[in-house]
Design a protein around this motif. Structure first.
Motif, PDB file in Angstrom:
ATOM      1  N   LYS A  41       0.751  -0.811   0.113  1.00 22.06           N
ATOM      2  CA  LYS A  41      -0.136   0.035   0.162  1.00 22.06           C
ATOM      3  C   LYS A  41       0.720   1.055  -0.273  1.00 22.06           C
ATOM      4  O   LYS A  41       1.575   1.027   0.195  1.00 22.06           O
ATOM      5  CB  LYS A  41      -1.193   0.275   1.576  1.00 22.06           C
ATOM      6  CG  LYS A  41      -2.244  -1.023   1.276  1.00 22.06           C
ATOM      7  CD  LYS A  41      -3.061  -0.830   0.098  1.00 22.06           C
ATOM      8  CE  LYS A  41      -4.265  -1.993  -0.026  1.00 22.06           C
ATOM      9  NZ  LYS A  41      -4.720  -1.906  -0.894  1.00 22.06           N
ATOM     10  N   VAL A  42       0.368   2.582  -0.501  1.00 18.77           N
ATOM     11  CA  VAL A  42       1.100   3.494  -1.082  1.00 18.77           C
ATOM     12  C   VAL A  42       0.262   4.723  -0.752  1.00 18.77           C
ATOM     13  O   VAL A  42      -1.219   4.638  -1.503  1.00 18.77           O
ATOM     14  CB  VAL A  42       1.662   3.169  -2.458  1.00 18.77           C
ATOM     15  CG1 VAL A  42       2.841   5.040  -2.247  1.00 18.77           C
ATOM     16  CG2 VAL A  42       3.397   2.440  -2.431  1.00 18.77           C
ATOM     17  N   MET A  43       0.512   5.631  -0.058  1.00 20.26           N
ATOM     18  CA  MET A  43      -0.389   7.047   0.171  1.00 20.26           C
ATOM     19  C   MET A  43      -0.277   7.806  -0.822  1.00 20.26           C
ATOM     20  O   MET A  43       0.139   7.640  -1.689  1.00 20.26           O
ATOM     21  CB  MET A  43      -0.879   7.940   1.792  1.00 20.26           C
ATOM     22  CG  MET A  43      -0.389   6.382   2.789  1.00 20.26           C
ATOM     23  SD  MET A  43      -0.318   7.349   4.204  1.00 20.26           S
ATOM     24  CE  MET A  43       1.228   7.850   4.500  1.00 20.26           C
ATOM     25  N   ASP A  44      -1.271   8.312  -1.335  1.00 23.67           N
ATOM     26  CA  ASP A  44      -1.270   9.412  -2.176  1.00 23.67           C
ATOM     27  C   ASP A  44      -0.234  10.277  -2.536  1.00 23.67           C
ATOM     28  O   ASP A  44      -0.367  10.946  -3.036  1.00 23.67           O
ATOM     29  CB  ASP A  44      -3.081  10.554  -2.489  1.00 23.67           C
ATOM     30  CG  ASP A  44      -3.996  10.004  -1.954  1.00 23.67           C
ATOM     31  OD1 ASP A  44      -4.060   8.486  -2.778  1.00 23.67           O
ATOM     32  OD2 ASP A  44      -5.422   9.895  -2.192  1.00 23.67           O
ATOM     33  N   ASP A  45       0.517  10.216  -0.883  1.00 20.07           N
ATOM     34  CA  ASP A  45       1.792  11.326  -0.653  1.00 20.07           C
ATOM     35  C   ASP A  45       3.127  10.273  -1.585  1.00 20.07           C
ATOM     36  O   ASP A  45       3.940  10.866  -1.077  1.00 20.07           O
ATOM     37  CB  ASP A  45       1.727  11.928  -0.260  1.00 20.07           C
ATOM     38  CG  ASP A  45       1.182  11.156   1.059  1.00 20.07           C
ATOM     39  OD1 ASP A  45       1.761  10.715   1.005  1.00 20.07           O
ATOM     40  OD2 ASP A  45       1.624  12.401   2.559  1.00 20.07           O
ATOM     41  N   THR A  66       7.526   5.161   4.558  1.00 16.18           N
ATOM     42  CA  THR A  66       8.343   5.562   4.096  1.00 16.18           C
ATOM     43  C   THR A  66       7.837   6.343   2.749  1.00 16.18           C
ATOM     44  O   THR A  66       7.882   5.659   2.043  1.00 16.18           O
ATOM     45  CB  THR A  66       9.551   5.030   4.089  1.00 16.18           C
ATOM     46  OG1 THR A  66       9.521   3.609   3.903  1.00 16.18           O
ATOM     47  CG2 THR A  66       9.592   4.488   6.265  1.00 16.18           C
ATOM     48  N   LYS A  67       8.961   7.661   2.343  1.00 17.16           N
ATOM     49  CA  LYS A  67       9.188   8.056   1.321  1.00 17.16           C
ATOM     50  C   LYS A  67      10.245   8.129   1.159  1.00 17.16           C
ATOM     51  O   LYS A  67      11.012   9.069   2.122  1.00 17.16           O
ATOM     52  CB  LYS A  67       8.616   8.594   0.937  1.00 17.16           C
ATOM     53  CG  LYS A  67       8.592   9.339  -0.474  1.00 17.16           C
ATOM     54  CD  LYS A  67       7.239  10.096  -1.136  1.00 17.16           C
ATOM     55  CE  LYS A  67       7.372  12.018   0.167  1.00 17.16           C
ATOM     56  NZ  LYS A  67       6.690  12.491  -1.169  1.00 17.16           N
ATOM     57  N   GLY A  68      11.273   7.592  -0.543  1.00 14.48           N
ATOM     58  CA  GLY A  68      13.048   7.528   0.734  1.00 14.48           C
ATOM     59  C   GLY A  68      12.987   7.540   2.138  1.00 14.48           C
ATOM     60  O   GLY A  68      13.230   6.880   2.601  1.00 14.48           O
ATOM     61  N   SER A  69      13.909   8.371   2.455  1.00  9.88           N
ATOM     62  CA  SER A  69      14.675   8.512   3.630  1.00  9.88           C
ATOM     63  C   SER A  69      13.828   8.962   5.366  1.00  9.88           C
ATOM     64  O   SER A  69      13.676   9.010   5.906  1.00  9.88           O
ATOM     65  CB  SER A  69      15.798   9.341   3.650  1.00  9.88           C
ATOM     66  OG  SER A  69      15.666  10.532   3.372  1.00  9.88           O
TER      67      SER A  69
END
Length: 100
Positions: A41-45, A66-69
């Protein structure tokens, strides 16, 4: 000394042990099920699901994304006792964050 065993029987026994979750506490069972529920699952952001924990804050389930770091921790309450209550709250959280 040489050990000889039936590889098929060995593989079968390993398979049984992999499926045995009788040792888990309710919190660990909740984490395992939520990790499957939120896997991929990935959030819209752009923040993607990493893990869930029932052990960080009593009465809450913490979810790591997480997104990147960068990490974002989200939480939702549960009664701290039953797997069913946690999974119901998890499904509600899923609908609110990903299907709504």
């Amino acid at each position: 000394m040489t050990a000889v065993f039936d590889a098929e029987y060995y593989d079968h026994q390993i398979g049984i042990l992999i499926q045995d979750h009788s040792w888990e506490s309710p919190g660990r069972t909740v984490e395992r099920h939520l990790n499957v529920m939120f896997s991929g699952k990935v959030m819209d952001d752009g923040y993607g699901f990493d893990w869930s924990s029932t052990r960080i804050k009593p009465g809450f389930i913490i979810m790591s994304f997480t997104k990147g770091s960068q990490q974002r921790l989200l939480e939702f309450p549960w009664n701290g006792e039953t797997v069913a209550s946690a999974l119901a709250r998890g499904r509600e959280f899923l609908r609110e964050r990903f299907d709504g």
